[in-house]
Design a protein around this motif. Structure first.
Motif, PDB file in Angstrom:
ATOM      1  N   SER A  30      39.770  41.485  31.064  1.00  0.00           N
ATOM      2  CA  SER A  30      41.100  41.019  30.660  1.00  0.00           C
ATOM      3  C   SER A  30      41.209  39.539  31.011  1.00  0.00           C
ATOM      4  O   SER A  30      40.962  39.146  32.153  1.00  0.00           O
ATOM      5  CB  SER A  30      42.168  41.818  31.414  1.00  0.00           C
ATOM      6  N   TYR A  56      40.325  29.552  44.681  1.00  0.00           N
ATOM      7  CA  TYR A  56      41.765  29.546  44.409  1.00  0.00           C
ATOM      8  C   TYR A  56      42.535  29.221  45.692  1.00  0.00           C
ATOM      9  O   TYR A  56      43.467  28.414  45.695  1.00  0.00           O
ATOM     10  CB  TYR A  56      42.150  30.931  43.879  1.00  0.00           C
ATOM     11  N   MET A  83      45.979  37.762  43.797  1.00  0.00           N
ATOM     12  CA  MET A  83      47.402  37.558  43.508  1.00  0.00           C
ATOM     13  C   MET A  83      47.621  36.360  42.579  1.00  0.00           C
ATOM     14  O   MET A  83      48.583  35.632  42.731  1.00  0.00           O
ATOM     15  CB  MET A  83      48.182  37.386  44.819  1.00  0.00           C
ATOM     16  N   THR A 108      42.279  41.053  40.228  1.00  0.00           N
ATOM     17  CA  THR A 108      42.352  39.794  40.974  1.00  0.00           C
ATOM     18  C   THR A 108      43.706  39.120  40.774  1.00  0.00           C
ATOM     19  O   THR A 108      43.888  37.974  41.163  1.00  0.00           O
ATOM     20  CB  THR A 108      41.237  38.816  40.521  1.00  0.00           C
ATOM     21  N   VAL A 109      44.651  39.848  40.167  1.00  0.00           N
ATOM     22  CA  VAL A 109      45.848  39.200  39.627  1.00  0.00           C
ATOM     23  C   VAL A 109      47.148  39.644  40.304  1.00  0.00           C
ATOM     24  O   VAL A 109      48.089  38.871  40.452  1.00  0.00           O
ATOM     25  CB  VAL A 109      45.892  39.450  38.090  1.00  0.00           C
ATOM     26  N   CYS A 138      42.256  42.777  44.978  1.00  0.00           N
ATOM     27  CA  CYS A 138      41.896  41.714  45.927  1.00  0.00           C
ATOM     28  C   CYS A 138      42.682  40.432  45.704  1.00  0.00           C
ATOM     29  O   CYS A 138      42.570  39.516  46.513  1.00  0.00           O
ATOM     30  CB  CYS A 138      40.399  41.423  45.856  1.00  0.00           C
ATOM     31  N   THR A 146      33.504  38.514  47.389  1.00  0.00           N
ATOM     32  CA  THR A 146      34.669  39.405  47.252  1.00  0.00           C
ATOM     33  C   THR A 146      34.473  40.379  46.091  1.00  0.00           C
ATOM     34  O   THR A 146      34.831  41.556  46.191  1.00  0.00           O
ATOM     35  CB  THR A 146      35.948  38.568  47.054  1.00  0.00           C
ATOM     36  N   GLY A 159      41.775  38.918  35.385  1.00  0.00           N
ATOM     37  CA  GLY A 159      41.431  37.548  35.797  1.00  0.00           C
ATOM     38  C   GLY A 159      39.949  37.311  35.580  1.00  0.00           C
ATOM     39  O   GLY A 159      39.268  36.642  36.354  1.00  0.00           O
TER      40      GLY A 159
HETATM   41  P1  NDP Z   1      40.262  31.681  40.055  1.00  0.00           P
HETATM   42  O1  NDP Z   1      41.292  30.624  39.992  1.00  0.00           O
HETATM   43  O2  NDP Z   1      38.833  31.329  39.855  1.00  0.00           O
HETATM   44  O3  NDP Z   1      40.595  32.845  39.003  1.00  0.00           O
HETATM   45  C1  NDP Z   1      41.858  33.402  38.887  1.00  0.00           C
HETATM   46  C2  NDP Z   1      41.997  33.917  37.465  1.00  0.00           C
HETATM   47  O4  NDP Z   1      43.192  34.675  37.387  1.00  0.00           O
HETATM   48  C3  NDP Z   1      42.143  32.816  36.436  1.00  0.00           C
HETATM   49  O5  NDP Z   1      40.897  32.320  36.020  1.00  0.00           O
HETATM   50  C4  NDP Z   1      42.845  33.561  35.327  1.00  0.00           C
HETATM   51  O6  NDP Z   1      41.870  34.321  34.632  1.00  0.00           O
HETATM   52  C5  NDP Z   1      43.739  34.547  36.074  1.00  0.00           C
HETATM   53  N1  NDP Z   1      45.114  34.045  36.205  1.00  0.00           N
HETATM   54  C6  NDP Z   1      45.517  32.837  36.662  1.00  0.00           C
HETATM   55  N2  NDP Z   1      46.845  32.732  36.628  1.00  0.00           N
HETATM   56  C7  NDP Z   1      47.302  33.915  36.143  1.00  0.00           C
HETATM   57  C8  NDP Z   1      48.605  34.421  35.861  1.00  0.00           C
HETATM   58  N3  NDP Z   1      49.699  33.700  36.069  1.00  0.00           N
HETATM   59  N4  NDP Z   1      48.697  35.664  35.353  1.00  0.00           N
HETATM   60  C9  NDP Z   1      47.605  36.415  35.130  1.00  0.00           C
HETATM   61  N5  NDP Z   1      46.338  35.983  35.384  1.00  0.00           N
HETATM   62  C10 NDP Z   1      46.217  34.742  35.872  1.00  0.00           C
HETATM   63  O7  NDP Z   1      40.456  32.428  41.447  1.00  0.00           O
HETATM   64  P2  NDP Z   1      39.433  33.347  42.260  1.00  0.00           P
HETATM   65  O8  NDP Z   1      38.644  34.152  41.295  1.00  0.00           O
HETATM   66  O9  NDP Z   1      38.758  32.541  43.290  1.00  0.00           O
HETATM   67  O10 NDP Z   1      40.455  34.303  43.007  1.00  0.00           O
HETATM   68  C11 NDP Z   1      41.186  35.273  42.263  1.00  0.00           C
HETATM   69  C12 NDP Z   1      42.274  35.860  43.137  1.00  0.00           C
HETATM   70  O11 NDP Z   1      41.669  36.600  44.185  1.00  0.00           O
HETATM   71  C13 NDP Z   1      43.171  34.816  43.820  1.00  0.00           C
HETATM   72  O12 NDP Z   1      44.474  35.323  43.881  1.00  0.00           O
HETATM   73  C14 NDP Z   1      42.588  34.697  45.200  1.00  0.00           C
HETATM   74  O13 NDP Z   1      43.533  34.256  46.128  1.00  0.00           O
HETATM   75  C15 NDP Z   1      42.140  36.124  45.440  1.00  0.00           C
HETATM   76  N6  NDP Z   1      41.058  36.245  46.390  1.00  0.00           N
HETATM   77  C16 NDP Z   1      41.210  37.160  47.396  1.00  0.00           C
HETATM   78  C17 NDP Z   1      40.223  37.374  48.293  1.00  0.00           C
HETATM   79  C18 NDP Z   1      40.408  38.419  49.338  1.00  0.00           C
HETATM   80  O14 NDP Z   1      39.748  38.351  50.371  1.00  0.00           O
HETATM   81  N7  NDP Z   1      41.247  39.413  49.100  1.00  0.00           N
HETATM   82  C19 NDP Z   1      38.997  36.564  48.278  1.00  0.00           C
HETATM   83  C20 NDP Z   1      38.881  35.692  47.112  1.00  0.00           C
HETATM   84  C21 NDP Z   1      39.908  35.539  46.225  1.00  0.00           C
HETATM   85  P3  NDP Z   1      41.966  34.599  33.038  1.00  0.00           P
HETATM   86  O15 NDP Z   1      42.283  33.273  32.409  1.00  0.00           O
HETATM   87  O16 NDP Z   1      40.599  35.103  32.710  1.00  0.00           O
HETATM   88  O17 NDP Z   1      43.046  35.597  32.830  1.00  0.00           O
END
Ligand code: NDP
Length: 325
Positions: free
Chosen positions: A177, A41, A243, A219-220, A241, A130, A154
């Motif tokens: 979810s 992401y 946003m 993750t959201v 973790c 993560t 997420g």
């Molecule tokens: P992805 O893009 O693979 O997954 C994010 C998921 O979040 C989507 O597949 C979707 O899942 C959900 N999502 C997307 N937009 C929205 C929205 N507007 N409202 C609610 N849910 C939403 O990203 P990653 O899994 O790689 O990363 C997830 C998050 O974790 C990101 O914000 C990223 O920046 C953060 N992150 C933080 C790290 C840290 O060190 N703290 C390390 C890695 C990632 P669904 O359709 O299933 O709802």
């Protein structure tokens, strides 16, 4: 060398696939031939310019790599060693891994665990690492399967997919979810006991809701994290973790002061080396080939920019591994 390059000529943000002279690589005491990288992401934010990830221009994005040492003046690494990198600002303020060659500070590297290939490691990438950090944080705070259901938000994303699978393999009852209800079978195949619509969590809610979850991996962020905290059982544990909905946290203190809920922040980028090594050792022991094939798809460097757009549009599930060499 071939790489993705992000530039901002006259204030106009652009990313393209190009050739760059290796003499332009930044300084560092280890040079690595990148075999595989990933698309997270954060990389998608950097490549599309939709988030302030890139700190200086021009920048090569790419926060993850698995590859082979070509040159090293670092005492821990010699040519031909297989190594792994996640984070440390690589791909944000230091040229990153969506490139054939990367030059880095050897202190940022860890040896590739012997049970993993470079290809496997990049199916896991920062997302899987993560997810493991979140699980380790929950366990350290006392989470156990018999305490009750664990929510993963997420869930169809990279971190979410690994969190669902790794928690289920440890015997937790996982509730996933997602906004992609058509991915119900995928999430159940990863081990989710139940799949819920993320719309239940994404709107402003009450400070306290019915007690549902013993633990959660979020993750959201934003209203979703607020609603997760509001529905934790007494003493519940939340590892936060991400946003994907937003960086904001428009919350009430009620869950913390009335139900003793613990909110635990998880960061992969600056995470200390010994914790990283432990996380990767556990990943090497707890994942297997079929799981990685279920979660990850593979693309080439030439497909990175288009795929970054798909990630930002929420069109993908699971992980994206990038084959470099
Ligand atoms: P992805 O893009 O693979 O997954 C994010 C998921 O979040 C989507 O597949 C979707 O899942 C959900 N999502 C997307 N937009 C929205 C929205 N507007 N409202 C609610 N849910 C939403 O990203 P990653 O899994 O790689 O990363 C997830 C998050 O974790 C990101 O914000 C990223 O920046 C953060 N992150 C933080 C790290 C840290 O060190 N703290 C390390 C890695 C990632 P669904 O359709 O299933 O709802």
């Amino acid at each position: 060398m071939k790489c993705i390059l992000i530039d901002k000529p006259e204030g106009h943000y652009q990313s393209h696939l190009t050739e760059v002279d290796e003499a332009s690589l930044p300084s560092g005491n280890v040079t690595v031939q990148v075999h595989y990288s990933t698309l997270n992401y954060k990389d998608a934010l950097a490549i599309t310019g939709q988030g302030p990830v890139v700190r200086s221009f021009p920048m090569v994005p790419g926060i993850d790599l698995a590859g082979r040492v070509i040159e090293s003046s670092h005492p821990a690494y010699r040519p031909d060693d297989l190594v792994l990198l996640n984070g440390w600002g690589v791909g944000e303020k230091h040229w990153g891994a969506l490139a054939e060659t990367c030059r880095l500070d050897g202190d940022w590297l860890i040896p590739l665990p012997s049970r993993l290939t470079a290809r496997d490691a990049m199916a896991i990438g920062t997302a899987g690492y993560t997810a493991m950090l979140c699980i380790m944080a929950l366990e350290k705070a006392g989470a156990r399967p018999e305490q009750g259901p664990v929510l993963v938000t997420g869930a169809s994303g990279g971190v979410g997919s690994f969190a669902v699978a790794l928690l289920a393999r440890k015997g937790f009852e996982v509730v996933a979810s997602t906004g992609k209800l058509d991915e119900r079978d995928y999430l159940k195949a990863l081990g989710a006991r139940e799949v819920i619509d993320r719309a239940e969590l994404s709107q402003p809610g009450k400070p306290l809701a019915r007690e549902r979850w013993a633990a959660a991996v979020d993750t959201v962020g934003s209203h979703t994290l607020v609603n997760v905290c509001a529905a934790m059982r007494y003493g519940g544990l939340v590892a936060a973790c991400g946003m994907a909905q937003g960086l904001d946290f428009p919350a009430s203190v009620a869950p913390f002061i009335l139900r003793g809920v613990h909110l635990i922040g998880v960061d992969s980028v600056m995470c200390p080396r010994d914790t990283r090594v432990r996380a990767w050792e556990r990943l090497a022991a707890e994942v297997d080939g079929p799981l990685l094939e279920t979660i990850a798809r593979e693309i080439t460097l030439a497909e990175v920019i288009e795929t970054a757009g798909d990630i930002m549009a929420g069109r993908l599930r699971g992980r994206v591994r990038v084959k470099i060499a």
